[in-house]
Motif scaffolding. Sequence first.
Motif: not given
Lengths: 165, 165, 165, 165
Positions: D1, D124-126, D121-122, D41, C128, D128-130, D142, C121-122, C118, C125-126
């Motif tokens: 978030m 959630l990371g995206a 996970g991907c 969150f 990118q 918060q940053a996109a 992504l 993955g986070c 997980f 995603g961040a």
Amino acid sequence: MNLHIITTGGTIDKIYFDAKSDYQVGDPVIGELLDSMGAQFPYTVESAMRKDSLELTDDDRKLIRESAERCTEQHVLITHGTDGMVQTGQALKGIEGKTIVLTGALQPAAFKGSDAIFNIGCALGALQAATPGVYITMNGQLFGIDNVRKNLERNRFEALENHGS
Amino acid sequence: MNLHIITTGGTIDKIYFDAKSDYQVGDPVIGELLDSMGAQFPYTVESAMRKDSLELTDDDRKLIRESAERCTEQHVLITHGTDGMVQTGQALKGIEGKTIVLTGALQPAAFKGSDAIFNIGCALGALQAATPGVYITMNGQLFGIDNVRKNLERNRFEALENHGS
Amino acid sequence: MNLHIITTGGTIDKIYFDAKSDYQVGDPVIGELLDSMGAQFPYTVESAMRKDSLELTDDDRKLIRESAERCTEQHVLITHGTDGMVQTGQALKGIEGKTIVLTGALQPAAFKGSDAIFNIGCALGALQAATPGVYITMNGQLFGIDNVRKNLERNRFEALENHGS
Amino acid sequence: MNLHIITTGGTIDKIYFDAKSDYQVGDPVIGELLDSMGAQFPYTVESAMRKDSLELTDDDRKLIRESAERCTEQHVLITHGTDGMVQTGQALKGIEGKTIVLTGALQPAAFKGSDAIFNIGCALGALQAATPGVYITMNGQLFGIDNVRKNLERNRFEALENHGS
């Protein structure tokens, strides 16, 4: 089958404490495992101690024997660390009318791919079919207590006779 | 123990095909399971068919019986769908000198928390301790073939004569 | 995304050695994880060290910074023990044009229910989506390196300024 | 978030019903996943429908868009079947000020080795940053919604441009 389960610690119950960057023997996992498998038979669980089996003393083994003798159930499953499992089994010989199976795990039950639930299964199958006596089941095999050793180098249990296969 | 394993399909071997948004009976998982558990005894695997057990015909059961009779091993493990397992077991009665245990899974082996590896363990423990005959092991219990049914409503196996639970 | 991965050890890579009744930092798990998830982008993996993060020295952090500076990729993922993660992140500030995300795990990747995959993955995603800079992602949250601490008591990561919960 | 989650069904939520020898879309797994990962969150979950994405209609997509527009949160995560995910994403374009990420799984979350938790996970990371817009994240990548397709043959997601790597 009326089953009494005695837990003594060992790898099977090891969990990981990140706070201490350490792992230790945690709560016995056996009850949760049996329930998640839909086991229907009655069983009782007794946590005799929580130790690595290398740390078990003669007094500990005396306690385990007393528990196995005292319980009213005919079938006794003992979860145990692998290093001292044979020695504890030897200390349990000669209890009249009881079928006793010792098992444990080479990888903690909390691990993906752990052998814990497989070994518990083997033990239950053997308990219901075997004649009274003391047995160990590990690596999918059922051993009489006088015909088994842990091969430390290969990290597996073997019959004393027949080192092949 | 010299073990012959006959796989017939069923839930235990079900996998998920995303391309078709469907799941189907896949390759038998038993060999991989045994190897990952460090099983040391020799065994052979025969994939007799890949069916849901509701689709098994009398001819299929005849084939399974012939396989169980023909193999040279004394111990026979059959992985099977749960719905027709009792019926197949009935069709295997009376094979001289063979200990036959049927098992399967209520959740595919590929699932987290599947009962597959636990049930395989139970079967192996029973095979090494039981006298010749036909048995089913599911939900941690060993049943003689004339004393077991699948309770469809509760999705579990039970003795015909009901000892509590 | 062209990704460079620097592994430094920590809980995420911990495995269990039964022979020694101990667990230690094993081979980095990240490559296997990414492949099993069907990741299509190119990546390189560099094992900088294998340490608990409490044991990381200033020299270790200098090495990690040099690796992050030297690599030709713009995106850098660092797997790291959780205790010293913030400190290492601080030592990585000010590298021009690089997006650097540190992550790890509170439970080893080998555990059932581990947060390792997980968290990875986070981080992906961040990586990118974020602008260049240094970030930590744990517990599903993305933190700028100047706004994060590990809450040791609760064993989780939190923003310094506390937005609720 | 502040996160709003809309679940629509799909492989990620598929479970196996032994009673029917079938599997179906079950309860959304996302809440349980986030809690088990220690997410701190605040989030809300809305189960919009429980369908295979091949069965989604224009009306279903209208409903999903309305949910994404109506919610007060700026960040929206949509779990979705993989086959119609791109089409739903297209139907979500042009919502002012919202960052919307769609994801799902090629293997049900209930499976060992599922990509579900990695993909979440991907996402959630995206999120918060996109910058605001509509994205898909699958296979660790992504994608902007206008630059992604599902490659049915290879059962993975790819950018429209750049079929290599």
